[in-house]
Each structure stands twice: as C-alpha cells, then as structure tokens.
Scaffold this motif. Structure first.
Motif, PDB file in Angstrom:
ATOM      1  N   UNK A  89       0.801  -0.969   0.043  1.00  0.00           N
ATOM      2  CA  UNK A  89      -0.123  -0.068   0.205  1.00  0.00           C
ATOM      3  C   UNK A  89       0.999   1.240   0.023  1.00  0.00           C
ATOM      4  N   UNK A  90       1.867   1.087   0.974  1.00  0.00           N
ATOM      5  CA  UNK A  90       2.711   2.415   0.806  1.00  0.00           C
ATOM      6  C   UNK A  90       3.430   2.520  -0.549  1.00  0.00           C
ATOM      7  N   UNK A  91       3.872   1.438  -1.125  1.00  0.00           N
ATOM      8  CA  UNK A  91       4.504   1.854  -2.634  1.00  0.00           C
ATOM      9  C   UNK A  91       3.270   2.250  -3.580  1.00  0.00           C
ATOM     10  N   UNK A  92       2.075   1.805  -3.413  1.00  0.00           N
ATOM     11  CA  UNK A  92       1.303   2.393  -4.328  1.00  0.00           C
ATOM     12  C   UNK A  92       1.046   3.907  -4.165  1.00  0.00           C
ATOM     13  N   UNK A  93       0.780   4.210  -2.776  1.00  0.00           N
ATOM     14  CA  UNK A  93       0.978   5.623  -2.632  1.00  0.00           C
ATOM     15  C   UNK A  93       2.127   6.495  -3.046  1.00  0.00           C
ATOM     16  N   UNK A  94       3.167   5.996  -2.821  1.00  0.00           N
ATOM     17  CA  UNK A  94       4.501   6.775  -3.483  1.00  0.00           C
ATOM     18  C   UNK A  94       4.222   6.917  -4.845  1.00  0.00           C
ATOM     19  N   UNK A  95       3.994   5.743  -5.702  1.00  0.00           N
ATOM     20  CA  UNK A  95       3.792   5.855  -7.087  1.00  0.00           C
ATOM     21  C   UNK A  95       2.757   6.737  -7.800  1.00  0.00           C
ATOM     22  N   UNK A  96       1.844   6.915  -6.615  1.00  0.00           N
ATOM     23  CA  UNK A  96       0.539   7.601  -7.239  1.00  0.00           C
ATOM     24  C   UNK A  96       0.944   8.896  -7.569  1.00  0.00           C
ATOM     25  N   UNK A  97       2.259   9.461  -6.995  1.00  0.00           N
ATOM     26  CA  UNK A  97       2.717  10.860  -7.133  1.00  0.00           C
ATOM     27  C   UNK A  97       3.261  10.920  -8.612  1.00  0.00           C
ATOM     28  N   UNK A  98       3.739   9.827  -9.343  1.00  0.00           N
ATOM     29  CA  UNK A  98       4.439  10.011 -10.345  1.00  0.00           C
ATOM     30  C   UNK A  98       3.975  10.739 -11.586  1.00  0.00           C
ATOM     31  N   UNK A  99       2.892  10.070 -11.986  1.00  0.00           N
ATOM     32  CA  UNK A  99       2.087  10.578 -13.202  1.00  0.00           C
ATOM     33  C   UNK A  99       1.923  12.140 -13.117  1.00  0.00           C
ATOM     34  N   UNK A 100       1.497  12.686 -11.914  1.00  0.00           N
ATOM     35  CA  UNK A 100       1.407  14.088 -11.749  1.00  0.00           C
ATOM     36  C   UNK A 100       2.683  15.000 -12.127  1.00  0.00           C
ATOM     37  N   UNK A 101       3.731  14.384 -11.221  1.00  0.00           N
ATOM     38  CA  UNK A 101       4.893  14.979 -11.306  1.00  0.00           C
ATOM     39  C   UNK A 101       5.660  14.993 -12.845  1.00  0.00           C
ATOM     40  N   UNK A 102       5.385  14.009 -13.509  1.00  0.00           N
ATOM     41  CA  UNK A 102       6.099  13.868 -14.772  1.00  0.00           C
ATOM     42  C   UNK A 102       5.253  14.799 -15.715  1.00  0.00           C
ATOM     43  N   UNK A 103       3.637  14.864 -15.570  1.00  0.00           N
ATOM     44  CA  UNK A 103       3.109  15.733 -16.569  1.00  0.00           C
ATOM     45  C   UNK A 103       3.521  17.259 -16.032  1.00  0.00           C
ATOM     46  N   UNK A 104       3.816  17.503 -14.921  1.00  0.00           N
ATOM     47  CA  UNK A 104       4.144  19.065 -14.528  1.00  0.00           C
ATOM     48  C   UNK A 104       5.338  19.445 -14.996  1.00  0.00           C
ATOM     49  N   UNK A 105       6.259  18.316 -15.234  1.00  0.00           N
ATOM     50  CA  UNK A 105       7.862  18.674 -15.763  1.00  0.00           C
ATOM     51  C   UNK A 105       7.757  18.778 -17.377  1.00  0.00           C
ATOM     52  N   UNK A 106       6.995  17.945 -18.053  1.00  0.00           N
ATOM     53  CA  UNK A 106       6.849  17.659 -19.363  1.00  0.00           C
ATOM     54  C   UNK A 106       5.739  18.696 -20.081  1.00  0.00           C
ATOM     55  N   UNK A 107       4.759  18.774 -19.486  1.00  0.00           N
ATOM     56  CA  UNK A 107       3.678  19.686 -19.940  1.00  0.00           C
ATOM     57  C   UNK A 107       3.040  20.527 -18.906  1.00  0.00           C
ATOM     58  N   UNK A 108       3.932  21.528 -18.458  1.00  0.00           N
ATOM     59  CA  UNK A 108       3.359  22.316 -17.695  1.00  0.00           C
ATOM     60  C   UNK A 108       1.900  23.118 -17.833  1.00  0.00           C
ATOM     61  N   UNK A 109       1.696  23.152 -19.104  1.00  0.00           N
ATOM     62  CA  UNK A 109       0.604  24.054 -19.532  1.00  0.00           C
ATOM     63  C   UNK A 109      -0.598  23.168 -19.347  1.00  0.00           C
ATOM     64  N   UNK A 110      -0.551  21.948 -19.428  1.00  0.00           N
ATOM     65  CA  UNK A 110      -1.867  21.068 -19.108  1.00  0.00           C
ATOM     66  C   UNK A 110      -2.493  21.247 -17.701  1.00  0.00           C
ATOM     67  N   UNK A 111      -1.349  21.572 -16.716  1.00  0.00           N
ATOM     68  CA  UNK A 111      -1.742  21.778 -15.380  1.00  0.00           C
ATOM     69  C   UNK A 111      -2.478  22.983 -15.081  1.00  0.00           C
ATOM     70  N   UNK A 112      -1.915  23.916 -15.862  1.00  0.00           N
ATOM     71  CA  UNK A 112      -2.451  25.560 -15.931  1.00  0.00           C
ATOM     72  C   UNK A 112      -3.636  25.589 -16.437  1.00  0.00           C
ATOM     73  N   UNK A 113      -3.915  24.798 -17.337  1.00  0.00           N
ATOM     74  CA  UNK A 113      -5.430  25.059 -18.343  1.00  0.00           C
ATOM     75  C   UNK A 113      -6.483  24.209 -17.774  1.00  0.00           C
TER      76      UNK A 113
END
Length: 648
Positions: A89-113
């Motif tokens: 469960x802890x592993x899943x909680x940690x990995x759950x942050x990965x997609x948002x972090x990757x999206x914020x790095x490579x496509x920040x305009x997606x987050x802002x829009x």
C-alpha cells in the motif's frame, strides 16, 4: 529508490536480515522521506509563499503526517493486511505521485489549463474514492476472518432454540463434499433425546436470499417436526423481514404458520405461500428449512428420501416476474435510445414508474450496493434479485448510466413532477453551483459506505428512500419521520429542480456514475450534446451524466432555452448560493439519519441508551437494540428471575 527499498523489506526472507542490514534499510527509507521536504518547499516557494511561512507549514504537515501514519499503520494496516500488503500500500501511495510529477515537468501548460472547480472537485473525489475503497477492503477482510473463526451454529444460539432443555454438541461428516456438519442433540431433564438443533449454513450453503447467503438455526424433534427457528445471520433487508413477523387478519404471523411442519416429509411447505413484498426472502427461508432438514435426515440420521425430490428446493417453483420486467426494461430503454424521441421516452418513464415501482417495487438501491461491495449476491440466474445486484452495474459498464436515465422508478416520478411547474417560474442555477451541488451525492455515498461497512448492519441504510418508497405494505406498518421528510424533500425539490434527488443527493446515482468512466460501448451510444445540457454537465465532467437524453430531444414547452445558464460564464446569483446550501442541508439530514442508526446498532456505549435504576441505586446503560434482537431470537427467558428485589 524508495519503492525498491520497501519492496526489498517486504520480500527479502526475514531470516537473512541482520541488525546492520535492517538499520541501513531504515536509514535509507528516512533519507528518501527527507528528500520530499525540500521538494515540497520548492513547490510552495514557486506558489508565492515566503520561506519562513513555507517552512512552518511543511513542519506542521510533517508532524501531523507522521502521527497519523503511525496510528494508521499500527491500528489498521498491519493488523488487517499484514506487513507485506501494508508495505505494498505504501508503494502504491508513493507511485501515485509519479504521473502528476511527470506531467508537471514535461507539459506544465496542461496543469495550468485545467478548470479550477472541476479539477479541485475531481481531486477531492479521488481522495474520497480511496477512503471508501480502503474501508470496504478492510471490512471485507475482517468479515472473512470472522466467518472462518465463528462457528456456523454458536452454542448460545442453539441453547436459545432449545430453551430450558439441555444440549450436547455433536459433529459428523456427510454429503459428497465431505463437509463437516455440527449439530446439537437436545435432551430433557432425564437425558432422553427429544430433538436436534442444526444450522442451514452447514447443510444448505447454496441457498441465497435477496441479499446473499443466509444462515438459520433450526430446532426439530425426533420426527422432524419444526419446533422453532431463527435467523443467525443474513443480508436481507430488515424492513422486508419485518413483514414476515407482521400478524395477518387471523392474528397469526407467517413465522407461526411454519412451526409444527414435518420437515422430514418430501413437501412440508406445499401449501405455504410467500409473503408479498418480501417474496425472495420468504422463499429463501422456506428453501433453507426444507433443504437443510432433508439433508440432515439423510446424511446424519440415515433416513432415505426420493432422489428427484431430495434436491428440489422451494425456490425452483418461483416464477420471477421481476427478472422478466428488468430484461424488458433494459431492451425497451435501448430501443428508445436509438430509435425513439422525447414522447417515447416519456412513455417509458411512465411505464417504469407504474410497473417497476408501484406494482413490482423493483428498484436499485443502497441495499444492492452493500451486497455487491460485500461480495454477496443472490443465486445466479435471471431472477430480479440477481439482475438488480449484478445486471444493472454490468449494463452501466457497457452502455453508460441508462438505469438512472430511463429505468429507475423514483427517477421517473421526479422527472414527471418536474413538468408540473412551467419552466418560466423556475430560477436558473449557475453552472459552477450545479457542479458543486452534484458533488454532494458522492459525500452521501461515502457516509453510507462508512456506516454500513463499519457495522455490517443493513438497518444503517434506512435513510435511502429507494429501499422502501414503493413498498406500500411497509409504509402501512410503520412510517418513520426522517424517511418521510427525506422523501418529501426529494419530491418537492424535483418540482422546482428537475431530478433534484438523482442529480444532487442520491448515493445510488453516485455509485453508478463511477462506472461512466469505463463505458465499453461508448462510441456506439448516441452522442450527447453537452452544450445544451440544462444540468451544467460539460465534456470535462461527463461522469455525472445520467444519460437522460434531455439534451438530445426535448419538447419545446418543457424548457425555455433562454432561461438556461450559459455553460461557462453563468452569472453568480443569490439563488445559486442558496441552492447549494439547501443541497448541503438535505445531505446532512440524510447522513444524520444513517449515522444515528449506526450509533444505535453498535451498542449503548456509543448510541443512545435508556437509564434504569437497579435495586442498589446507580443508573446503568441498557442497549435497547440488543434487547430487541435477543427477544426476536428467543434468547431471553420469559421466566421470573430467581434473585431480585422488588422496588416499591
């Protein structure tokens, strides 16, 4: 790195660990956890927070998180799931942050829009969804463990059935499955055998009622005459079971008519009819009594019965009109969706209200949600009970939430009431307010899930009007004030706001809407015109769509287009704010009824209690609900107490 370390801790054989390795792993975990602090500080700094303010906020969050995490792990995760699953469960909680972090790095305009309201509500929805899944998972694991540890026929239940007679526990192995059968021999004061007490769970485990498995304690004499029985465990609707104990015109209950029947005969209940309004439950009880007695006679006592009648159950003769209706309603809804229009849809709503609601009382409710999430279901078949529990979610998964839009009788009566008041007298609501109000039903669903899976008692679902709104026999027996108030709010609200209960408060609608994310045949369903949706649904939040098709075809007098709010820039009005507040108040009322019932069923220590004075002086708490249950199960003696002092 953190997930790899946790995986190593979980799956490396414990006997290979040393103090140095364990200490190093713990230090590495602390190192990884410490890395999150400056990352979060940088995020706050980029959001405009000052350094000192960001540090204090993070420090407070760190302390609170560590405390809550320690309690959660030590009290819930490890005791319920075990160490390996807890770490997973802890592993899943940690990995759950990965997609948002990757999206914020490579496509920040997606987050802002992203739309602010939709994004915030969706993020909160994911949190509520995770909480609900965790509660359901833990409750089911504990229930499964309890079922394995708890005997099918507890000694106190057997003694309650035997009364003042003595009982002796016996066991044998019988049947083709070599299943162990536990039972009790009942003897009188002279140790003479007078009868037996056995459990239907050991002898007829396949018999299922409306809510799933059922376990009866059965007391018969040596000839098989039914002396008494009671329900040890079931998932049936309590309101429907009450109908079985209601006296008829001759002042006799349905239960009383069963006592004295010769269960070892081939057809002991040939002239016994099921109870209208509780057909499946009453038929399941008859089937459990007959099947259990026949198998007890054959496998334990060695009596012989004709093979073709030995395995025949009372449920085999049941003609299920509810199942036929649901299949027809599914087919008719699909026909109207592809070939019909406004008036044909209106005719379907009237038909489902009359047939599915008033005549058959076949409606999906929180009872079915509890059954499917508890991994309980009626016997597999085309019966109405089985189709309600499993067929409707499958229909929604394939075609979308057609049930709420076309088949639900309570939804039909709400929509028909919406045509009573002309559209020009209705105040339009801003899209933003409707989005907030629509989210409230998910909160109601979470409350329903919490109270039920914390108690596993179906009386906590009594706040859902869909359970008994069309059961007129139940309403004649007893009308509960809070339930009547909830129904009144739902119907009156629907006059001024179309589908008020369905859109903003219904836990069933919230549950079925979750499947809108995985509509398999979505590309083959007619396209929705969200730009014309009067409920403010857009392409970004179409999960709340109930497939009512009002956006596709609507009679001209029904809705004045100019009165509809613009999808994106509706003016903020006082009526919109009052509307959201009203929805919240109604949701609090529904939740309060559920929580109040929950506090009653878990005992007097949490719920309300009555104070009684003993002979010695100080008041003590009395669990009235437990007393009622013990009276119904014949676990309280009617003899006068031997040692007591009367108070003048």
């Amino acid at each position: 790195v953190h997930t790899l370390i946790l995986s190593t801790i979980a799956f490396w054989p414990p006997h290979q660990w040393t103090h140095l390795i364990f200490g190093s792993a713990f230090v590495l975990c602390g190192l990884c956890t410490g890395c999150y602090f400056p990352l979060a500080a940088r995020g706050l700094a980029n959001s405009g927070f000052e350094a000192g303010q960001a540090g204090s906020k993070l420090e407070m969050a760190d302390h609170i998180g560590a405390s809550v995490g320690g309690l959660l792990t030590s009290l819930i995760l490890v005791p319920v799931l075990g160490t390996k699953l807890a770490i997973l469960v802890f592993i899943l909680f940690i990995l759950a942050n990965t997609p948002a972090a990757v999206l914020r790095i490579y496509k920040p305009e997606k987050i802002c829009s992203l739309d602010t309201i939709i994004f915030r509500l969706r993020r909160l929805g994911y949190i509520l969804f995770g909480v609900g899944v965790g509660i359901v998972l833990c409750s089911n694991l504990l229930a499964e463990a309890g079922a394995k540890l708890r005997p099918s026929l507890p000694q106190d239940a057997a003694q309650a059935l035997a009364g003042e007679l003595s009982i002796e526990q016996e066991s044998t192995v019988g049947g083709d499955s070599a299943r162990k059968i536990n039972y009790f021999r009942v003897c009188d004061a002279n140790d003479k055998l007078t009868g037996y007490v056995f459990s239907s769970e050991d002898l007829a485990p396949e018999v299922r009622g409306f809510g799933g498995k059922m376990n009866l304690g059965i007391h018969v004499d040596q000839t098989g005459r039914l002396i008494n029985f009671h329900i040890i465990k079931s998932n049936e609707t309590p309101a429907y079971l009450d109908l079985l104990s209601h006296p008829d015109a001759n002042d006799l209950t349905w239960y009383a008519d069963l006592k004295g029947r010769k269960l070892f005969q081939l057809q002991p209940f040939a002239d016994v009819h099921s109870v209208t309004g509780a057909t499946v439950s009453s038929e399941a009880i008859l089937s459990a009594l007959q099947t259990s007695a026949h198998r007890f006679a054959g496998q334990v006592l060695g009596h012989t019965l004709e093979p073709e009648l030995k395995e025949k159950t009372h449920l085999a003769n049941l003609t299920d009109t509810h199942g036929i209706y649901l299949i027809g309603a599914f087919a008719l809804a699909l026909i109207v969706i592809y070939r019909g229009g406004f008036w044909s849809r209106l005719a379907v709503l009237c038909l489902n209200l009359v047939v599915g609601g008033i005549i058959l009382n076949t409606q999906y409710s929180s009872e079915q949600i509890a059954s499917i999430l508890s991994l309980q279901a009626p016997a597999v078949g085309l019966s109405g009970a089985f189709l309600l529990v499993t067929g409707i979610p499958i229909l929604v998964i394939f075609f979308g939430n057609l049930y709420c839009g076309y088949i639900c009788p309570f939804g039909a009566v709400q929509e028909l009431l919406g045509y009573v008041v002309p559209e020009r007298f209705k105040h339009p609501i801003s899209v933003e307010s409707m989005q907030k109000a629509r989210f409230v039903k998910y909160g109601v669903l979470l409350v329903v899930i919490i109270v039920f899976f914390s108690s596993r008692n179906r009386t906590t679902l009594a706040a859902d009007p869909l359970i008994s709104i069309f059961n007129f026999q139940f309403w004649r027996l007893s009308i509960f004030g809070p339930l009547l108030l909830i129904v009144t709010i739902a119907l009156v609200g629907s006059v001024f706001y179309t589908r008020f209960w369905c859109r903003y408060l219904c836990p069933v609608g919230a549950f079925l809407s979750l499947f809108n994310k995985v509509v398999i045949l979505k590309r083959y369903v007619p396209v929705k015109k969200f730009g014309r949706c009067e409920f403010g649904i857009t392409g970004k939040d179409q999960m709340d769509c109930i497939y009512c098709d009002r956006c596709r075809y609507q009679a001209k007098p029904a809705v004045k287009k100019e009165h509809l709010p613009s999808p994106y820039n509706a003016p903020a009005r006082a009526v919109s704010r009052y509307f959201v507040v009203g929805v919240l108040i109604a949701a609090i009322l529904v939740s309060t009824v559920s929580v109040s019932r929950f506090s009653q069923v878990i005992g007097a220590g949490i719920g309300k209690s009555a104070g009684t004075k003993s002979a010695g002086g100080e008041p003590r708490d009395v669990d009235l609900q437990r007393v009622r249950t013990m009276i119904e199960q014949n676990r309280l003696s009617d003899r006068e107490a031997e040692f007591y002092k009367k108070v003048e």
